[in-house]
Design an enzyme around this catalytic site. Structure first.
Site, short mmCIF file in Angstrom:
data_model
loop_
_atom_site.label_atom_id
_atom_site.label_comp_id
_atom_site.label_asym_id
_atom_site.label_seq_id
_atom_site.Cartn_x
_atom_site.Cartn_y
_atom_site.Cartn_z
CD GLN A 28 -1.54 -2.22 2.13
OE1 GLN A 28 -0.40 -2.65 2.13
NE2 GLN A 28 -2.48 -2.74 2.89
CG ASP A 69 -6.72 -0.28 10.04
OD1 ASP A 69 -6.77 0.67 9.24
OD2 ASP A 69 -6.01 -1.28 9.86
CG ASN A 79 -2.27 1.43 11.11
OD1 ASN A 79 -3.29 1.53 10.45
ND2 ASN A 79 -1.16 2.07 10.80
CE LYS A 80 -3.61 -1.14 6.04
NZ LYS A 80 -4.76 -0.74 6.84
#
Length: 191
Positions: A28, A69, A79-80
């Site tokens: 990403q 997130d 999060n990631k």
């Protein structure tokens, strides 16, 4: 939201430069973050995820800004997957770590991050990446003349404080403690 903070700093003339992680396994950072930064005219360098610590160790990072997130009531952040590693590296190098997220991201029903459901993704997202190695991962806009610079560094040194032991000889002799009583390891240290 993290890009909004970066954009505001850029528009305020803060002279920022962004080190954008590639963000594996779906890249990403390479496909989206770098493209957004280039589109906004914000100077950036795309780095592999494993370079974050090296760039911090060189004093080239003033702060880390990530999105989120979901945030638990106690402030734990989901999060990631690489965000945890970046947070640990930032702490190691005394780099301030900021989470940019709207209040709607906070879930007051969850006491801590241990209660945040973690998404399990398809194995092929990691496994099949090698099959795409010959294909470019950045969108065409990122590869244009205004593309971000990329760093190709593959090696870095590690401070001895992070090493617990070392192998003295390739023949497979026993692991030995790092010689802390010497200013440097001499050639006979592996005997």
């Amino acid at each position: 939201t993290a890009l909004g903070v970066i954009r505001a700093a850029h528009e305020a003339g803060r002279g920022i430069h962004v080190w954008a992680d590639e963000t594996r396994p779906l890249l990403q950072g390479a496909r989206l973050t770098a493209w957004e930064l280039v589109t906004e005219g914000i100077p950036c360098t795309l780095i592999c995820d494993d370079m974050a610590g090296y760039v911090m160790s060189q004093g080239r990072v003033d702060c880390v800004v990530v999105g989120s997130d979901r945030i638990a009531a106690n402030g734990d952040v989901a999060n990631k997957i690489g965000t945890y590693t970046v947070a640990v590296l930032a702490a190691r190098h005394n780099v301030p770590f900021y989470v940019a997220a709207p209040l709607s991201t906070v879930d007051y029903e969850l006491a801590s991050g241990a209660q945040i459901p973690i998404e399990e993704r398809d194995h092929d997202e990691v496994r099949l990446l090698a099959y795409r190695a010959a294909e470019p991962v950045c969108p065409p806009e990122v590869r244009s003349t205004t593309r971000p610079s990329t760093s190709r560094r593959t090696n870095s040194s590690r401070p001895s404080s992070l090493r617990r032991a070392w192998r003295g000889h390739p023949s497979g002799r026993r692991w030995r403690r790092w010689p802390t009583h010497r200013a440097h390891a001499s050639q006979d240290a592996d005997r």
